[in-house]
Design a protein around this motif. Structure first.
Motif, PDB file in Angstrom:
ATOM      1  N   VAL A  93      39.220  34.076  47.842  1.00 30.43           N
ATOM      2  CA  VAL A  93      37.854  34.384  48.150  1.00 30.43           C
ATOM      3  C   VAL A  93      38.196  35.676  49.334  1.00 30.43           C
ATOM      4  CG1 VAL A  93      35.635  34.381  49.066  1.00 30.43           C
ATOM      5  CG2 VAL A  93      36.656  32.482  47.486  1.00 30.43           C
ATOM      6  N   PHE A  94      37.724  36.729  48.818  1.00 28.51           N
ATOM      7  CA  PHE A  94      37.915  37.958  49.984  1.00 28.51           C
ATOM      8  C   PHE A  94      36.609  38.435  50.395  1.00 28.51           C
ATOM      9  CE2 PHE A  94      41.957  37.611  48.055  1.00 28.51           C
ATOM     10  CZ  PHE A  94      42.896  38.058  48.896  1.00 28.51           C
ATOM     11  N   TYR A 127      40.912  37.703  54.087  1.00 30.56           N
ATOM     12  CA  TYR A 127      41.051  36.408  53.171  1.00 30.56           C
ATOM     13  C   TYR A 127      40.139  35.230  53.765  1.00 30.56           C
ATOM     14  CZ  TYR A 127      42.877  32.165  50.674  1.00 30.56           C
ATOM     15  OH  TYR A 127      42.936  31.076  50.055  1.00 30.56           O
ATOM     16  N   ALA A 128      39.269  34.782  52.947  1.00 28.52           N
ATOM     17  CA  ALA A 128      38.384  33.542  53.555  1.00 28.52           C
ATOM     18  C   ALA A 128      38.782  32.339  53.590  1.00 28.52           C
ATOM     19  CB  ALA A 128      37.107  33.788  52.963  1.00 28.52           C
ATOM     20  N   LYS A 144      34.578  28.769  40.057  1.00 29.70           N
ATOM     21  CA  LYS A 144      35.694  28.099  40.072  1.00 29.70           C
ATOM     22  C   LYS A 144      36.871  29.166  40.116  1.00 29.70           C
ATOM     23  CE  LYS A 144      38.660  24.487  38.142  1.00 29.70           C
ATOM     24  NZ  LYS A 144      38.509  23.432  36.965  1.00 29.70           N
ATOM     25  N   SER A 145      36.773  30.051  39.042  1.00 34.51           N
ATOM     26  CA  SER A 145      38.109  31.065  39.008  1.00 34.51           C
ATOM     27  C   SER A 145      38.054  31.963  40.318  1.00 34.51           C
ATOM     28  CB  SER A 145      37.785  32.109  37.822  1.00 34.51           C
ATOM     29  OG  SER A 145      36.317  33.000  38.131  1.00 34.51           O
ATOM     30  N   MET A 146      37.139  31.906  40.939  1.00 38.97           N
ATOM     31  CA  MET A 146      37.430  32.667  42.177  1.00 38.97           C
ATOM     32  C   MET A 146      38.141  31.958  43.200  1.00 38.97           C
ATOM     33  SD  MET A 146      34.262  34.683  44.617  1.00 38.97           S
ATOM     34  CE  MET A 146      33.833  35.730  43.220  1.00 38.97           C
ATOM     35  N   GLY A 151      33.333  29.051  55.642  1.00 37.93           N
ATOM     36  CA  GLY A 151      34.220  30.018  55.519  1.00 37.93           C
ATOM     37  C   GLY A 151      33.599  31.214  55.105  1.00 37.93           C
ATOM     38  N   ILE A 152      32.479  31.130  54.488  1.00 38.16           N
ATOM     39  CA  ILE A 152      31.592  32.673  54.212  1.00 38.16           C
ATOM     40  C   ILE A 152      30.201  32.261  54.230  1.00 38.16           C
ATOM     41  CG2 ILE A 152      33.409  33.626  52.656  1.00 38.16           C
ATOM     42  CD1 ILE A 152      31.755  32.530  50.313  1.00 38.16           C
TER      43      ILE A 152
END
Length: 137
Positions: free
Chosen positions: A75-76, A93-94, A68-70, A111-112
């Motif tokens: 998220v990169f 940047y994702a 959650k913190s990421m 996205g990733i």
């Protein structure tokens, strides 16, 4: 006297240029944010399905997940490219879509990919396209 001053200024100028030529790459690298990278984690998330008898069931499936913190920090994903004849690392940047949250992790819908290297720790500010220095994690 004026010629000596001009000669002194010229020598200082060329000495400065020589210094920058020799140490420019090191100076540049020291100013880059240092990051630690890893592949995204896989976590179990519940899903619902209908069995062969038409009964609703719940199971668990592994999905790509990030803490959650990421999500809150952004998220990169790390990319590499050649710039000025040198291989360099950059981040993008994702733009991710998240699903359910479970045990402090969000399911990543898109996205990733699992094969992506994502930034897990950073020493400085990141933005889309920022050049970085990848440290050892």
């Amino acid at each position: 006297m004026t010629k000596k001053i001009l000669l002194g200024i010229t020598i200082l100028f060329f000495a400065g240029m020589l210094f920058l030529t020799i140490f420019a790459e090191k100076i540049h690298e020291s100013s880059l944010p240092n990051v630690t990278v890893s592949r995204p984690e896989q976590r179990l998330f519940p899903y619902e399905y209908v069995d062969e008898n038409g009964e609703p069931q719940t199971g668990l499936v592994q999905k790509i997940a990030v803490p959650k913190s990421m999500i809150e920090e952004g998220v990169f994903v790390v990319c590499s490219a050649e710039k000025n004849g040198t291989k360099r690392s950059f981040v993008r940047y994702a733009d991710i879509q998240i699903g359910e949250e479970r045990d402090g992790y969000f399911e990543i819908v898109s996205g990733i990919l699992f094969s992506d290297q994502i930034v897990t720790e950073r020493s400085g500010e990141l933005y889309d396209g920022a050049e970085i220095r990848v440290g050892r994690g």
